[in-house]
Design an enzyme around this catalytic site. Structure first.
Site, PDB file in Angstrom:
ATOM      1  CD  GLU A 224      19.150  21.204 -47.602  1.00 51.45           C
ATOM      2  OE1 GLU A 224      19.089  20.383 -46.662  1.00 51.45           O
ATOM      3  OE2 GLU A 224      19.014  20.876 -48.799  1.00 51.45           O
TER       4      GLU A 224
ATOM      5  CE  LYS B 205      16.155  17.930 -46.001  1.00 48.23           C
ATOM      6  NZ  LYS B 205      17.483  17.944 -46.690  1.00 48.23           N
TER       7      LYS B 205
ATOM      8  CB  CYS C 109      16.393  19.691 -49.855  1.00 50.08           C
ATOM      9  SG  CYS C 109      17.400  18.824 -51.084  1.00 50.08           S
TER      10      CYS C 109
END
Length: 266
Positions: A45, A114, A148
């Protein structure tokens, strides 16, 4: 294709705050991954800029097709493998925590933002994405993208499974003391949704965070095929596509679902 050899680049590799050094390190990692037969190289990330860079996030954010994207495309084409890399994406006034997947010819294949932001830092720095399932086809394999914290929600991984994702690539910046996520939760996600999960973490200290490393490739049977340690590492493993059908036949979670019972759960 019966399997997709995947390389996971754990660590900062470059220097946080220096996109140039990160790109140089990516070039070297792509060369090593290609030499081991990898068809896909995935980074952590916010790979290009570093994660704990404070106000530099906005300053270093680039459009999805910005200068860094062109350099990554050149690296992918030169070494003949696809690359999934994390970076801060600028779109007008908004900044997203993003990952782009480019093909082995350098052409863009998919862009994901995200959707589940973690903690005060991310909520202050980024706008959440609103597209839960982003996929592309690589060598006949359906590749999906999350970032994540996204993978810690069973709904996101199940949505990918139902949409046909076979290999779920998850660039990550997981910090201590959450080591249970790569040890326990990621293999469980792979098993309950019966797909491969390539979980690619940062490592070492950065700002106020100490990242856990422990990147892994978890199979649809819940077995971790490859596991990194806590330092910088290039991990290479095969995602066996035939295993997906075998596991789903043996334990038919997806076929035995009763979605009419779940609608009230929101």
């Amino acid at each position: 294709m019966s399997s997709l050899r995947t390389a996971l680049l754990q660590g900062p590799a470059g220097v946080p705050g220096s996109v140039t050094e990160s790109l140089d390190a990516l070039d070297g990692a792509a060369r090593r991954a290609a030499a081991e037969g990898a068809r896909l190289l995935a980074t952590a990330e916010m790979y290009l800029t570093g994660y704990a860079i404070g106000d530099q996030v906005a300053a270093l954010a680039e459009p999805a097709d910005g200068p860094s994207a062109h350099r990554v495309a050149e690296i992918a084409a030169r070494h003949g493998l696809a690359i999934a890399y994390g970076y801060p994406e600028r779109d007008g006034d908004a900044v997203y925590n993003a990952v782009r997947l480019v093909g082995p010819d350098g052409a863009p294949l998919a862009d994901y933002r995200k959707t589940h932001l973690f903690g005060d830092f991310e909520r202050a720095a980024f706008t959440p994405g609103d597209t839960p399932v982003v996929q592309a086809t690589l060598d006949g394999v359906r590749v999906g993208l999350l970032i994540c914290y996204d993978v810690e929600f069973p709904e996101t991984v199940r949505a990918h499974a139902l949409a046909g994702t076979e290999l779920l690539v998850v660039p990550t910046a997981l910090m201590r003391p959450y080591e249970f996520v790569p040890h326990t939760l990621v293999p469980a996600r792979a098993y309950e949704s019966q797909l491969h999960v390539a979980y690619v973490n940062r490592s070492g200290a950065e700002g106020e965070f100490h990242f856990t490393g422990l990147s892994c490739l978890a199979g649809p049977d819940g077995v971790v095929r490859a596991r990194a340690g806590t330092g910088e590492e290039l991990l290479v493993a095969d995602a066996d596509l035939a295993l997906i059908a075998a596991v789903r036949a043996d334990t038919p979670y997806l076929a035995d679902r009763r979605p009419e019972l779940y609608r009230s759960l929101g």
